[in-house]
Structures are given as C-alpha cells and as structure tokens.
Design a protein around this motif. Structure first.
Motif, short mmCIF file in Angstrom:
data_model
loop_
_atom_site.label_atom_id
_atom_site.label_comp_id
_atom_site.label_asym_id
_atom_site.label_seq_id
_atom_site.Cartn_x
_atom_site.Cartn_y
_atom_site.Cartn_z
N THR A 142 0.84 -1.20 0.00
CA THR A 142 0.00 0.00 0.00
C THR A 142 0.87 1.25 0.00
OG1 THR A 142 -1.50 -1.24 1.45
CG2 THR A 142 -1.99 1.08 1.09
N PHE A 143 1.86 1.26 0.87
CA PHE A 143 2.70 2.45 1.00
C PHE A 143 3.63 2.63 -0.20
CE2 PHE A 143 1.35 2.37 5.43
CZ PHE A 143 1.16 3.74 5.65
N VAL A 144 4.05 1.55 -0.83
CA VAL A 144 4.83 1.68 -2.07
C VAL A 144 3.98 2.41 -3.11
CG1 VAL A 144 5.86 0.46 -4.02
CG2 VAL A 144 6.31 -0.32 -1.70
N GLY A 145 2.71 2.02 -3.22
CA GLY A 145 1.82 2.65 -4.19
C GLY A 145 1.55 4.11 -3.90
N VAL A 146 1.20 4.43 -2.67
CA VAL A 146 0.82 5.81 -2.35
C VAL A 146 2.03 6.73 -2.31
CG1 VAL A 146 0.91 5.64 0.19
CG2 VAL A 146 -0.76 7.17 -0.90
N LEU A 147 3.19 6.24 -1.87
CA LEU A 147 4.41 7.06 -1.88
C LEU A 147 4.88 7.31 -3.30
CD1 LEU A 147 6.41 5.53 1.12
CD2 LEU A 147 5.22 7.72 1.06
N SER A 148 4.74 6.30 -4.15
CA SER A 148 5.08 6.47 -5.56
C SER A 148 4.17 7.51 -6.21
CB SER A 148 4.97 5.12 -6.28
OG SER A 148 5.24 5.27 -7.65
N ALA A 149 2.89 7.47 -5.83
CA ALA A 149 1.93 8.45 -6.36
C ALA A 149 2.33 9.87 -5.95
CB ALA A 149 0.54 8.12 -5.85
N CYS A 150 2.72 10.03 -4.69
CA CYS A 150 3.17 11.35 -4.22
C CYS A 150 4.40 11.80 -4.99
CB CYS A 150 3.48 11.29 -2.73
SG CYS A 150 2.02 11.08 -1.68
N SER A 151 5.30 10.87 -5.26
CA SER A 151 6.53 11.18 -5.99
C SER A 151 6.23 11.67 -7.40
CB SER A 151 7.43 9.94 -6.03
OG SER A 151 8.53 10.16 -6.88
N HIS A 152 5.35 10.95 -8.10
CA HIS A 152 5.05 11.30 -9.49
C HIS A 152 4.24 12.58 -9.61
CE1 HIS A 152 5.51 6.77 -10.65
NE2 HIS A 152 6.66 7.39 -10.47
N SER A 153 3.54 12.93 -8.55
CA SER A 153 2.68 14.13 -8.59
C SER A 153 3.28 15.32 -7.84
CB SER A 153 1.30 13.80 -8.03
OG SER A 153 0.70 12.76 -8.75
N GLY A 154 4.49 15.16 -7.30
CA GLY A 154 5.15 16.26 -6.60
C GLY A 154 4.55 16.60 -5.27
N LEU A 155 3.86 15.67 -4.63
CA LEU A 155 3.24 15.91 -3.32
C LEU A 155 4.25 15.61 -2.22
CD1 LEU A 155 -0.21 14.19 -4.06
CD2 LEU A 155 0.35 16.63 -4.21
N VAL A 156 5.21 16.49 -2.09
CA VAL A 156 6.35 16.23 -1.21
C VAL A 156 5.92 16.18 0.26
CG1 VAL A 156 8.64 17.01 -0.49
CG2 VAL A 156 7.89 17.36 -2.85
N ASP A 157 5.25 17.21 0.72
CA ASP A 157 4.84 17.25 2.14
C ASP A 157 3.93 16.08 2.49
OD1 ASP A 157 6.32 19.54 2.47
OD2 ASP A 157 4.62 20.88 2.10
N GLN A 158 2.99 15.79 1.57
CA GLN A 158 2.08 14.67 1.80
C GLN A 158 2.86 13.36 1.88
OE1 GLN A 158 -1.77 14.96 1.73
NE2 GLN A 158 -1.14 13.26 3.01
N GLY A 159 3.83 13.21 0.99
CA GLY A 159 4.65 12.01 0.98
C GLY A 159 5.46 11.83 2.25
N LEU A 160 6.07 12.90 2.73
CA LEU A 160 6.85 12.85 3.97
C LEU A 160 5.97 12.51 5.16
CD1 LEU A 160 9.15 15.96 3.41
CD2 LEU A 160 9.90 13.57 3.52
N LYS A 161 4.76 13.06 5.16
CA LYS A 161 3.82 12.80 6.25
C LYS A 161 3.39 11.32 6.25
CE LYS A 161 -0.67 14.37 8.05
NZ LYS A 161 -1.83 15.28 7.80
N LEU A 162 3.13 10.78 5.05
CA LEU A 162 2.73 9.38 4.94
C LEU A 162 3.86 8.43 5.33
CD1 LEU A 162 0.69 9.52 1.59
CD2 LEU A 162 -0.22 8.95 3.85
N PHE A 163 5.08 8.80 4.92
CA PHE A 163 6.24 7.97 5.26
C PHE A 163 6.43 7.90 6.78
CE2 PHE A 163 10.87 7.33 5.85
CZ PHE A 163 11.01 6.13 5.17
N LYS A 164 6.21 9.04 7.43
CA LYS A 164 6.34 9.09 8.89
C LYS A 164 5.24 8.25 9.56
CE LYS A 164 6.71 12.37 12.73
NZ LYS A 164 6.61 13.80 13.12
#
Length: 740
Positions: free
Chosen positions: A556-578
């Motif tokens: 799940t997190f591979v998918g959603v973090l990859s989505a953040c990466s491709h869409s430039g959602l940096v803050d959202q990605g960092l928050k999800l990773f945490k």
C-alpha cells in the motif's frame, strides 16, 4: 498322541493362522500376512481365501490373482473374494472376466458385479446385468442399483426403481435416503425420512450426517437429540461436525459425555486439535488413547509436521509399531516443505510399495527446491503417474524458468485438466512470456476447455503487462459471461489490467462493483492511480481505505508514496512515510526508500535525499541509487550523480544504462573527456545490453518487435513504409520551414 489328536491340533493351528492373516490384512500389515502364509505347513481353502482377500484389499491384485490361479480347490467364496478384490480396486473388466467364467453364481456374485458397474458409473451396463438376474425377488441387487443411481444424482431413476421393487426392506429405504443426504439434498431427505414406515439408527445417522456435511450444525444437533437410541456412530458423527467446523469447545464437551468411545472418536478429537494447531493438547490425547490404529499414528505425525516439529514427528514414526505409507508420506512432506530433501529421500527409499501420493509428494519436494534433475528422474521411473504428477513437473520447470521443458512435459501428457493448462499459462506469466500465455489461452479455448478464475487472472495479468487493452476487454466480457466476476482474484486482476492500460475510470468501476474487497483490491487501484499520475486520487483512496478499517501493508505504501513522488506531493509524501513507521508500525524496505529518494530528488531536495540514503538502516539497492542518479541528472548535480553512479556500478557492473546515464550527464556539462572515459569503461566492462523490444496491438492481435530481429515477418515491408514516412516528414518539414 493319536492320529485324530494330531489332526485336531493341526486344524486348530490352521484356523488360528487363517484368522491372523485376516486381521493383518484388515490392519494393512500385508507383509506380515504374507510371512505367516509362507510359513504355514498346512493350508486349506479358507487360508487361500483369507490371503487373497488380504492382498486384494492392500492393492496387491497381481499376488491375489496368482494365488487364485494356483488354488487346487476353489469354492464359491474363492470366486466371490477375487471379484470383490477387483471391485475394491475398481478393475471392472477383470471382475467381469472372472464373473463370466464362474462355474456357479449366487446372489452375492450378482450383487458384487452389479456394484462393480454402479461404483464405476457404468449404470447402463449395470442395468443390463440386472435384467439378466434369474431371481429378482431379493432386494440386494435392487439396492445396489438404487445406490448407483443416487451416486450419479439420478434421483428420478433411483426413485422409479425404488417404487418398482417387489419387496422393500429397511436397507432399500436407507439406500434411497442416503442418496439424498450424501448429495446434500436435505429438503428431499427430510421429506423422505418422514415418509419412511420404519426407521433404525442408520436412518437417523444418515440424516445427522447429511446436516453435518452441508454445515447445518443446528439442525444436526436437533436430530441428534431426537435419536431414540444413539449408537457410537451417532456420537462420532456429531463429534465430527463440531470438530471439522472448528467448534472445539462443543466437541470437547460432547466427547466427555460419550457413554463409550471407540478409536474413531479418539481420532476425531486428535484430528481436531491438530487442525487447530494445538499440538500439546493433541499429544495429550494421543498418550491417553486406550488403543491406537494407523490413523492415530498418522494424524499425530502429521500434526508435528504441520507445526514444524520434524524431529518429534520422526521419533514418533520410528516408534510406530508397523510401517504405514500414509505416515511415511506425511514425514516426507514435512521434510520436503522444509527443504530437507536428503532426509525425505531416506524415508522414501525405505518404502517397499509406494502409492501415487507418495511418489507425487517426493517429486513435488524436489520441484519446490528447484532440484529438477532429481524430480525428472523420479518422474520417469514412476509407473503409475496421474495428472497430478504431470502438473507438478510443469509447475516445477516453470518455477526455475525452464519453460521449454515445461512445455515439453505438457505436450507429452495424455489427458490434460484445467490445472495442467493453468500451470503452463501461470509459468509463462511468471517468466514474462506474456504473448505465449495469451496464445495458450486461445488454444485452450479452441480445444473446448472451460476457462476458470485462475486462467482469467493470468490472462488479464498478461494483458496488463502488454498494455493489450482490447484483449483485456474481451477477457472481461468472457468473465461476465462465465459468472467469474464475483471472484476476488479476477476482479483484482481486472483493476490492474485497466490501470496499466491507462483506463483508470474502468479500473475504478470494477473496484466499486466489488462487494467485499481485500487489501489487494485497494492496493491495485492505488497503484493504478499512481501509475497514471493521479497522485491526489491515490492519497484520497488511501485515506478512504483507513476510514473503512482496512489496514495498509508494505505494498500500500509503495503505491501511495510512488503516487506522491510522481505528482510532486512532497509534504504529503513525507507525512505518509512518517505515519507508516510511527502509526502503522511498518518497517520501511528498499522500495519505500526508493520512492522517498525519488520524491525528494524530483523536488530538487537532493541533500535530504542523500541524507535519507546515508542514514537508513538497510543496505541501499540499485533502485535507490538509480532514483538518486535520475534526480541528479534532472537537476544537473554532477557531484551526487557521480557518487550514485559509482555505487550503481558496484551493484550492477554489467548494466549498460548506468554508463549511458553518467555519460549523458558529463555530456550535458560539456565534459567530453569524461564522456570518452565512460565509453571506454563501458567497452572494457563488456556490458550485456539486452535488445530493445516493443509491441503493438492491431486487430485484437499483439505483435512483438525485437531490435534487429530478421525473423520478424514483413520486416522489409515495415522498413519500406517507415522510409517513405521519413521522407514525407522531411519534405513536409522543409515545406513548413520555407513557408515560415
């Protein structure tokens, strides 16, 4: 001692030895029975009949027939015993051959032969034989015919024969009742039971067993409480119902209340604890058993195997008072599952007479360990191969990537079942041979084989990897027609197929139609959004997933973090990773770090990306360094790019793309000396650059193109068209330039 006394003593001894042969045969200890027979100085007709029966019931038909043929005096029992042996092994033609040569027949002979045909499903031949029956007043043959019809679910024929019977006995009524209850037709069963003029405990037990088999334990319990005089079978049947459905507490309570317990009752409780993986409780029951049979020992050995206590299982096998092939096979299975094939082989070699299950277990063990040379050797030496044997070999070769050999085995097979086709198709998909998988599905359909959920899942996976949308949509239509749309595996494969073909809306429609999706369903759509650049939608779906109470996993997190990466959602990605580590307690793996490095790198935060790689607990993979290299090239950071490339070359020294990326970075920076040096390094490293491959779907057919492939049909024609298109484009470009 008088001659008469000697004769009486000898006769008594023969009687005891005959009885011993019979008992040994019933318990499966055939080698001991043969030993007793060979040591007898005096034998009579009963001796031979007992030995024939023992051999036949233990699968030694050749030995049984040899004894029968060498008998000096045969009686009617001898003929019936041999026919019964053939019946036991379902050898109908051999039984009939003996039947027609009988000097005389009794009702039992006719009943045996009719039963031979009914059990084999040859009802018309059974009916023909029934019509030749000299005396049709006895219900035994009628009952055999009724049993044959109900076994094939031909209830109307069975009921018609039942109604035509001149004399019905309780067995006739119970035979008809058994047809309903054993086939799950409990509504008809209840109606027929209520119409019975008399009932015995067998009638009640048939109803009880019927409700147990269909899982209606409440109705089963109601019937159990109404049985006038329940016997041990009644108690054991109800006990089985609780045990097989995981109701251990009720089973324990019933077991304690049983007025008398036979070995079957003890075995049921033993199996219940084994199934529930309560091995200590199973061992306690095993120790308390007043008597044990081969089932008891085998169940306990299998219990130890299931929980991985192989040493305890082996010790128990060594203590077993007589060898049993089921117990030995369970031990082989345990060793094979844990990769201890040498020990499995040792047990296998100790078995004198191996059945097909034993052979298949050993072959599967070698196949699972990738030892296909040993698997093939056993397979070729196996005389009684069944379809499982062939399918195991196909799967084994597919797992080690030898699809040419898997195909060879497949083509050598006689009768193929759905598993055979699916094993081959799955192998193609697992090894990236998607076109071959789709071709096999087409051939499968042409041969009239019905596709099942596994076939559709593999076919959709192949379409997804080829982005063959039209073929995937056709498979979807077939799924709808064959009513497999409710299968979760198929639905998840459909989501992935549509997503990889760029049809995210279709993927979402499939997802919404699923009644109870699993984690794979959510992950498939999240990954689909990510793949197609719908980052916000992927994050929104992830949050909806949490609201629905579905716990995310690593995928799940591979998918959603990859989505953040491709869409430039940096803050959202960092928050999800945490949140992944702190809230959901999921330890990040290389794929997660690669997503984060890519996320930070794309945003130009290369120093943070490098620090994350430096500080992470796991060893960096090629994908992580590749993400850093890609970001370095985008932002023209030669320092990080060079460092990432050096790390990549340590991990993948023969991969040409790493050299090409570094060379391009130096070229963009105008460092031509470094470009030349990298090219020299690439030549010296003898990199193995795979030829490029692409494919296109035209008129529902997928065409693959391999770089510099002269075998490709119509190559010259394609090149000619491309050349004319290039000339036309050049002329058009020149015209537009002059017009400007």
């Amino acid at each position: 001692m008088t001659t008469r006394a000697i004769g009486e003593k000898g006769s008594s001894q023969v009687f005891i030895q005959n009885l011993k042969i019979t008992q040994l045969g019933k318990s499966g200890r055939i080698d001991e029975a043969v030993k007793v027979f060979s040591q007898m100085t005096q034998r009579n007709t009963v001796t031979y009949n007992s030995m024939i029966s023992a051999c036949a019931k233990n699968g030694r038909l050749g030995h049984a027939r040899h004894l029968f043929d060498n008998m000096s005096h045969r009686n009617l029992v001898s003929w019936n015993t041999m026919i019964a042996g053939y019946l036991h092994s379902n050898m109908v033609e051999d039984a009939y051959g003996l039947f027609v040569h009988m000097p005389q027949r009794d009702l039992f002979s006719w009943t045996l032969m009719i039963t031979c045909y009914t059990r084999n499903g040859e009802l018309e031949r059974a009916r023909q034989l029934f019509s030749l029956l000299p005396d049709k007043r006895d219900p035994a043959c009628w009952n055999a015919m009724i049993a044959g019809y109900v076994k094939k679910r031909r209830f109307e024929d069975a009921k018609r024969m039942f109604d035509e019977m001149p004399v019905k006995n309780l067995v006739s009524w119970n035979s008809m009742l058994a047809g309903y209850t054993k086939n799950g037709e409990m509504c008809f069963g209840v109606k027929f039971f209520e119409e019975m003029p008399e009932r015995n405990v067998v009638s009640w037990n048939l109803m009880l067993d019927g409700f147990v088999q269909v899982g209606e334990l409440d109705n089963a319990w109601k019937f159990f409480e109404k049985i006038p005089e329940p016997n041990v079978v009644s108690w054991v049947t109800m006990l089985c119902g609780f045990a097989q459905n995981g109701k251990i507490a009720q089973a324990e309570d019933l077991f304690e209340k049983m007025p008398s317990r036979n070995v079957v009752a003890w075995n049921v409780m033993l199996a219940a604890y084994v199934q529930d993986r309560r091995i200590d409780k199973a061992a306690e029951i095993f120790r308390d058993m007043p008597e044990m049979d081969s089932v008891s020992w085998t169940t306990m050995i299998n219990g130890y195997v299931r929980v991985g206590k192989l040493d305890e299982a082996r010790q128990l096998l060594n203590r077993m008072p007589y060898r049993n092939i089921a117990a030995q096979t369970a031990m082989i299975s345990g060793y094979a599952h844990n990769g201890r094939m040498d020990e499995a082989s040792q047990i296998f070699n100790q078995i004198a007479t191996r059945d097909v299950v034993c052979w298949n277990t050993m072959i599967a063990g070698y196949a699972q360990c990738g030892r296909m040379v040993e698997a093939l050797s056993l397979f070729r030496n196996m005389t009684n191969k069944d379809v499982v044997s062939w399918n195991t070999m196909i799967t084994g070769y597919a797992q080690v990537g030898e699809m040419d050999k898997a195909l060879q085995i497949f083509e050598e097979m006689g009768e193929k079942n759905i598993v055979s086709w699916n094993s081959l198709i799955t192998g193609y998909v697992q090894n990236g041979l998607y076109l071959d998988a789709l071709k096999s599905i087409v051939i499968m359909g042409q041969e009239g084989k019905r596709l099942d959920q596994s076939t559709f899942s593999c076919g959709l996976s192949a379409c997804a990897n080829l982005a063959a949308f039209r073929l995937g949509r056709q498979l979807h239509q077939m799924v709808v027609k064959t009513s497999y749309l409710s299968d979760l595996f198929v639905s998840n494969a459909l989501i992935t197929m549509y997503a990889k073909c760029g049809m995210v809306a279709n993927a979402n429609l499939v997802f919404e139609d699923i009644n109870h999706g699993d984690i794979v369903s959510w992950n498939s759509l999240i990954s689909g959004y990510s793949l197609n650049g719908y980052g916000k939608e992927a994050v929104a779906l992830f949050l909806e997933m949490l609201t629905e109470g579905v716990n995310p996993d690593q995928v799940t997190f591979v998918g959603v973090l990859s989505a953040c990466s491709h869409s430039g959602l940096v803050d959202q990605g960092l928050k999800l990773f945490k949140s992944m580590t702190e809230v959901h307690l999921i330890e990040p793996v290389a794929e997660h770090y690669a997503c984060m490095v890519d996320l930070l790198g794309r945003a130009g935060r290369l120093e943070e990306a490098f620090e994350m790689v430096r500080d992470m607990k796991i060893k960096a993979t090629a994908r992580i360094w590749g993400a850093l290299l890609g970001a370095s090239r985008i932002h023209r950071n030669l320092q990080f790019g060079k460092y990432a490339t050096e790390k990549l070359l340590e991990l993948e020294p023969d991969k040409a793309s790493n050299y090409v990326l570094l060379s391009n970075m130096h070229a963009e920076a105008g460092r031509w000396d470094e470009v030349e040096r990298v090219r020299v390094l690439m030549k010296e490293s003898d990199t193995d650059k795979q030829p490029g491959c692409s494919w296109i779907e035209v008129r529902n057919q997928v065409h693959a193109f391999l770089f510099d492939d002269p075998v490709q049909p119509r190559t010259s024609e394609i090149c000619s068209v491309l050349k004319s298109l290039t000339t036309e484009m050049t002329n058009t470009s020149s015209f537009m330039a002059s017009y400007d």
